[in-house]
Structure formats: C-alpha cells, structure tokens
Design a protein around this motif. Sequence first.
Motif, PDB file in Angstrom:
ATOM      1  N   ARG A 105       0.811  -1.224   0.000  1.00  0.00           N
ATOM      2  CA  ARG A 105       0.000   0.000   0.000  1.00  0.00           C
ATOM      3  C   ARG A 105       0.842   1.272   0.000  1.00  0.00           C
ATOM      4  N   ASN A 106       1.785   1.359   0.910  1.00  0.00           N
ATOM      5  CA  ASN A 106       2.651   2.533   0.981  1.00  0.00           C
ATOM      6  C   ASN A 106       4.088   2.026   1.072  1.00  0.00           C
ATOM      7  N   VAL A 150       6.141  -0.206  14.907  1.00  0.00           N
ATOM      8  CA  VAL A 150       6.824  -1.485  15.125  1.00  0.00           C
ATOM      9  C   VAL A 150       6.313  -2.469  14.090  1.00  0.00           C
ATOM     10  N   THR A 151       7.086  -3.512  13.819  1.00  0.00           N
ATOM     11  CA  THR A 151       6.657  -4.468  12.797  1.00  0.00           C
ATOM     12  C   THR A 151       5.699  -5.496  13.383  1.00  0.00           C
ATOM     13  N   MET A 152       4.760  -5.899  12.530  1.00  0.00           N
ATOM     14  CA  MET A 152       3.827  -6.979  12.839  1.00  0.00           C
ATOM     15  C   MET A 152       3.797  -7.858  11.613  1.00  0.00           C
ATOM     16  N   ARG A 153       4.512  -8.949  11.620  1.00  0.00           N
ATOM     17  CA  ARG A 153       4.688  -9.769  10.416  1.00  0.00           C
ATOM     18  C   ARG A 153       5.117  -8.866   9.253  1.00  0.00           C
ATOM     19  N   ASP A 154       4.306  -8.805   8.173  1.00  0.00           N
ATOM     20  CA  ASP A 154       4.699  -7.992   7.025  1.00  0.00           C
ATOM     21  C   ASP A 154       4.240  -6.546   7.151  1.00  0.00           C
ATOM     22  N   ALA A 155       3.493  -6.243   8.186  1.00  0.00           N
ATOM     23  CA  ALA A 155       2.927  -4.903   8.328  1.00  0.00           C
ATOM     24  C   ALA A 155       3.661  -4.132   9.419  1.00  0.00           C
TER      25      ALA A 155
END
Length: 183
Positions: A105-106, A150-155
């Motif tokens: 998305r971004n 912060v990262t959450m899996r790929d997001a």
Amino acid sequence: MSNNSVFPGDKIASIEEYEAGHNTFDDGDMVRSATMGEKDMDKETRMINVNHPKLLSIPKVGDVIIGTVAAVMSSMIAVTIDYINGKPTTSKVECICGTRNMRIRNVALVNDVASLKIVAHLNGTIHAVMNEPELGIIFTKCRKCGGKVVTMRDAIKCTDCSWIDERKLSSSFGKSDFIHLRE
Ligand SMILES: [Zn+2]
C-alpha cells in the motif's frame, strides 16, 4: 571527525531539553540525527541542527546506498543518497526506484530512510532497486500521526494510534545498529 560527528539515528539529546531542527527528527523521546554530519546544539533556541560535511561522490552499479526518500510517486520513489557502501556522501545525488510491481500500500513515505542497490545509470538518472531482503525501508513513521511504528509480520503498527500500514521493509528495519554499514 570531531566529537560532534553524528550518524543517522544517533541520539543527540532528550526532547525535553532540545527541539529537532535541520537534519534531525524526534522519535517521541530523543532528538536523533537524520543524517551524517556535525551536530550543532543551540543553547539559546534549544534547537539541534546537523550540518553535512562536504563530500562528493556518485554511486556505481552494484553499490548499496542508504538515503532519504525525497518524493513518492505512483510508480516510483526518489531517494536522496546519504551513504554509498556505508560511506557518507553529501553530494545530494538522487536515485529513483520503481515501485510499480510491489503489492504494498505505501512502499515508502517522504523522509523515510531506505537502503537500495544501484542497478543502472540511464539518461542521466540513477536507477536503484529494493527487491532483496536487506533492501527497503530502514526507518519510517506512522502515516497518520507521525508516531513510532513497530513491525507486525509484514505490516507495521503505530505505537501511538495503532494505525496499521505497510512498507517494503528492509530486514534491518528496527535494528538500532542499521548504521553498521558505516564501517
Ligand atoms: Zn500513529
């Protein structure tokens, strides 16, 4: 190099003591350098600026650069190069990186810090890619509120407003030692 030398991400002072000025940002806690240079702490205005030294170089094909995202367009991003193979540069050369085929998305936001590999010089334009695990965004903020993410899996997720977003993250994202490339 003097004692005033700082590298991107270096903590300079608490935001309670100083405000972020030119080439710096605050991470909600500390004023940090956004670039390599000499820090300039103004005790009267309580403002920190970081001044670039004067160095000039152009990356070659195969070089890995770290730079600041200067513009985000529909199919590419423009990145101002700050480091070439870990060595600081202040020539303000830009490269572009195609993002058309990334289903993200971004991919990047303006002022994100990205690590890219140079793949070509074409018609006076330096072309780079971010399609390897260690390439991509190494510093970004929340698109909604500017907060820390912060990262959450790929997001990524904002620690302030909980906004969930995507970036093409580097495997070095979130590692405070991302500047190990400077060696
Ligand atoms: Zn947020």
